[in-house]
Write a protein that holds these residues in place. Structure first.
Motif, PDB file in Angstrom:
ATOM      1  N   ASP A  96       0.981  -1.120   0.136  1.00  0.00           N
ATOM      2  CA  ASP A  96      -0.168  -0.099   0.254  1.00  0.00           C
ATOM      3  C   ASP A  96       0.747   1.208  -0.087  1.00  0.00           C
ATOM      4  OD1 ASP A  96       0.661  -0.327   2.474  1.00  0.00           O
ATOM      5  OD2 ASP A  96      -1.322  -0.040   3.367  1.00  0.00           O
ATOM      6  N   SER A 145      -9.344  -4.660  -4.315  1.00  0.00           N
ATOM      7  CA  SER A 145      -9.580  -3.623  -2.768  1.00  0.00           C
ATOM      8  C   SER A 145     -11.223  -3.200  -3.380  1.00  0.00           C
ATOM      9  CB  SER A 145      -8.468  -3.541  -2.556  1.00  0.00           C
ATOM     10  OG  SER A 145      -8.919  -2.449  -1.235  1.00  0.00           O
ATOM     11  N   VAL A 146     -11.532  -2.766  -1.896  1.00  0.00           N
ATOM     12  CA  VAL A 146     -12.831  -2.631  -1.718  1.00  0.00           C
ATOM     13  C   VAL A 146     -12.494  -0.687  -2.279  1.00  0.00           C
ATOM     14  CG1 VAL A 146     -13.801  -2.560   0.157  1.00  0.00           C
ATOM     15  CG2 VAL A 146     -12.684  -1.193   0.574  1.00  0.00           C
ATOM     16  N   HIS A 147     -11.211  -0.453  -1.946  1.00  0.00           N
ATOM     17  CA  HIS A 147      -9.996   0.842  -2.854  1.00  0.00           C
ATOM     18  C   HIS A 147     -10.129   0.348  -4.070  1.00  0.00           C
ATOM     19  CE1 HIS A 147     -10.159   2.686   1.219  1.00  0.00           C
ATOM     20  NE2 HIS A 147      -9.811   1.671   1.789  1.00  0.00           N
ATOM     21  N   TRP A 152      -9.673   7.053  -0.835  1.00  0.00           N
ATOM     22  CA  TRP A 152      -9.011   7.139   0.469  1.00  0.00           C
ATOM     23  C   TRP A 152      -7.254   8.175   0.217  1.00  0.00           C
ATOM     24  CZ3 TRP A 152      -5.317   1.472   2.262  1.00  0.00           C
ATOM     25  CH2 TRP A 152      -5.396   2.145   3.051  1.00  0.00           C
ATOM     26  N   TYR A 158      -1.976   3.461  -4.431  1.00  0.00           N
ATOM     27  CA  TYR A 158      -2.578   1.841  -3.928  1.00  0.00           C
ATOM     28  C   TYR A 158      -4.398   1.970  -5.262  1.00  0.00           C
ATOM     29  CZ  TYR A 158      -4.347  -1.499  -1.834  1.00  0.00           C
ATOM     30  OH  TYR A 158      -5.343  -2.685  -0.738  1.00  0.00           O
ATOM     31  N   GLY A 189     -12.310  -6.151   2.236  1.00  0.00           N
ATOM     32  CA  GLY A 189     -12.560  -5.154   2.590  1.00  0.00           C
ATOM     33  C   GLY A 189     -11.104  -4.579   3.895  1.00  0.00           C
ATOM     34  N   ALA A 190     -11.680  -4.768   5.309  1.00  0.00           N
ATOM     35  CA  ALA A 190     -10.606  -5.042   5.928  1.00  0.00           C
ATOM     36  C   ALA A 190     -10.636  -6.126   6.688  1.00  0.00           C
ATOM     37  CB  ALA A 190     -11.218  -3.633   7.266  1.00  0.00           C
ATOM     38  N   ILE A 195      -0.416  -5.607   6.612  1.00  0.00           N
ATOM     39  CA  ILE A 195      -0.703  -4.470   5.997  1.00  0.00           C
ATOM     40  C   ILE A 195      -1.284  -3.500   6.626  1.00  0.00           C
ATOM     41  CG2 ILE A 195      -2.747  -4.750   4.825  1.00  0.00           C
ATOM     42  CD1 ILE A 195      -1.415  -4.165   2.368  1.00  0.00           C
ATOM     43  N   ASN A 196      -2.288  -3.752   7.341  1.00  0.00           N
ATOM     44  CA  ASN A 196      -2.867  -3.210   8.366  1.00  0.00           C
ATOM     45  C   ASN A 196      -3.472  -2.897  10.044  1.00  0.00           C
ATOM     46  OD1 ASN A 196      -4.762  -5.274   8.961  1.00  0.00           O
ATOM     47  ND2 ASN A 196      -6.735  -4.428   7.843  1.00  0.00           N
ATOM     48  N   MET A 250     -18.867  -2.555   3.119  1.00  0.00           N
ATOM     49  CA  MET A 250     -17.964  -1.216   2.877  1.00  0.00           C
ATOM     50  C   MET A 250     -18.200  -0.970   2.073  1.00  0.00           C
ATOM     51  SD  MET A 250     -13.912  -1.456   3.859  1.00  0.00           S
ATOM     52  CE  MET A 250     -13.493  -0.612   5.364  1.00  0.00           C
TER      53      MET A 250
HETATM   54  C1  BGC Z   1      -6.332  -1.456   2.865  1.00  0.00           C
HETATM   55  C2  BGC Z   1      -6.373  -1.832   4.156  1.00  0.00           C
HETATM   56  C3  BGC Z   1      -7.314  -1.631   4.223  1.00  0.00           C
HETATM   57  C4  BGC Z   1      -9.299  -1.804   3.968  1.00  0.00           C
HETATM   58  C5  BGC Z   1      -9.987  -1.161   4.497  1.00  0.00           C
HETATM   59  C6  BGC Z   1      -7.547  -2.528   2.429  1.00  0.00           C
HETATM   60  O1  BGC Z   1      -7.035  -2.632   0.934  1.00  0.00           O
HETATM   61  O2  BGC Z   1      -4.838  -2.536   2.534  1.00  0.00           O
HETATM   62  O3  BGC Z   1      -4.902  -1.599   4.606  1.00  0.00           O
HETATM   63  O4  BGC Z   1      -7.908  -1.466   6.309  1.00  0.00           O
HETATM   64  O5  BGC Z   1      -8.134  -1.276   2.264  1.00  0.00           O
HETATM   65  O6  BGC Z   1      -9.892   0.130   4.663  1.00  0.00           O
END
Ligand code: BGC
Length: 260
Positions: A96, A145-147, A152, A158, A189-190, A195-196, A250
């Motif tokens: 990330d 990812s949700v992202h 974000w 990322y 999601g989370a 990583i987090n 999410m």
């Molecule tokens: C990230 C995490 C984050 C999650 C939700 C993931 O893609 O790697 O760090 O907690 O998304 O925001």
């Protein structure tokens, strides 16, 4: 319903940690032979190989930095020798990067995130599809990812990489479908992984995160792995070109549970 993967040869990039390790174990438990790719921490990859072998599964570990095209070529050559080809690619390796606002971001650091997450996924998909298209079978599944959908702050490289992998998935799916090959993605999601860690190990950050999740809990890596096993199996034989989110809701805009 049959999610067994006996006889299938799988490669999991970034398979020695977090979601990748859970996917490697899940695929092996379902009967697949698994190659665990890693860029660092060989001991974690070897430990996972031993765990799989103790359960009478088949596994090997292969080093490669997926952001290097030559290393990816060599990775697939080693895979050909060890397993005679590939049926399932899990494009999971990802980073990330350090949090930085776009106008303050370091260019080399920004580029590295794109090189691992996007270029790495492309290099591996390219090698895998070269083998899957002629054999008229196979599945390429990327971890986004949700992202890929949710902006974000601090993570523009990322989010951009994950959105790009989503569109790469759709386009490669269109190209490969006439050849009997599926290309899709899972969007976690989370999930509680290294990583987090900074977020889930701090009570205040954790509370803030939980408010963004309708199911109000962090997911386990196994909850991604079990969906991946379903998606690469014949149970999902009609699913291609999409990201399936596994995120506790999410992406359901929980801020709109009130007001609006
Ligand atoms: C990230 C995490 C984050 C999650 C939700 C993931 O893609 O790697 O760090 O907690 O998304 O925001």
């Amino acid at each position: 319903m049959n999610t067994r993967l006996e006889g299938k040869r799988a490669l999991v990039t970034g398979g020695n940690s977090g979601i990748g390790a859970a996917i490697a174990l899940g695929l092996a438990d379902a009967g697949a032979k698994v190659a665990i790719n890693y860029a660092s921490h060989p001991e974690a990859a070897d430990e996972l190989v031993q765990t799989i072998k103790q359960k009478h599964g088949e596994a090997i570990s292969i080093h490669a930095d997926v952001s290097e095209p030559n290393a990816v070529g060599e990775l697939f050559r080693q895979l050909d020798v060890a397993m005679g080809g590939i049926d399932i690619l899990i494009n999971n390796a990802g980073i990330d990067g350090a949090s930085a606002l776009g106008w303050e971001a370091d260019i080399a650091a920004w580029r590295k995130v794109i090189e691992v997450n996007l270029f790495g996924a492309f290099y591996c998909a390219r090698e895998a599809l070269k083998r899957m298209v002629p054999q008229r079978s196979g599945v390429v599944l990327s971890t986004t990812s949700v992202h890929e959908e949710i902006a974000w702050s601090g993570y523009s490289a990322y989010t951009a990489s994950k959105a790009a992998v989503s569109m790469l998935t759709k386009t490669l799916a269109q190209e490969a479908a006439p050849h009997g090959v599926r290309v899709l993605a899972v969007g976690p999601g989370a999930i509680k992984t290294p990583i987090n860690r900074a977020v889930w190990s701090d009570p205040k950050s954790l509370q803030d995160l939980l408010e963004k999740i309708p199911l109000h809990r962090i997911g386990a890596p196994e909850e991604i792995a079990q969906m991946v096993v379903v998606l690469v199996s014949d149970v999902a034989s009609y699913v291609t070109g999409r990201t399936i989110f596994v995120d506790g809701g999410m992406t359901d805009y929980p801020a709109f549970a009130h007001g609006g």
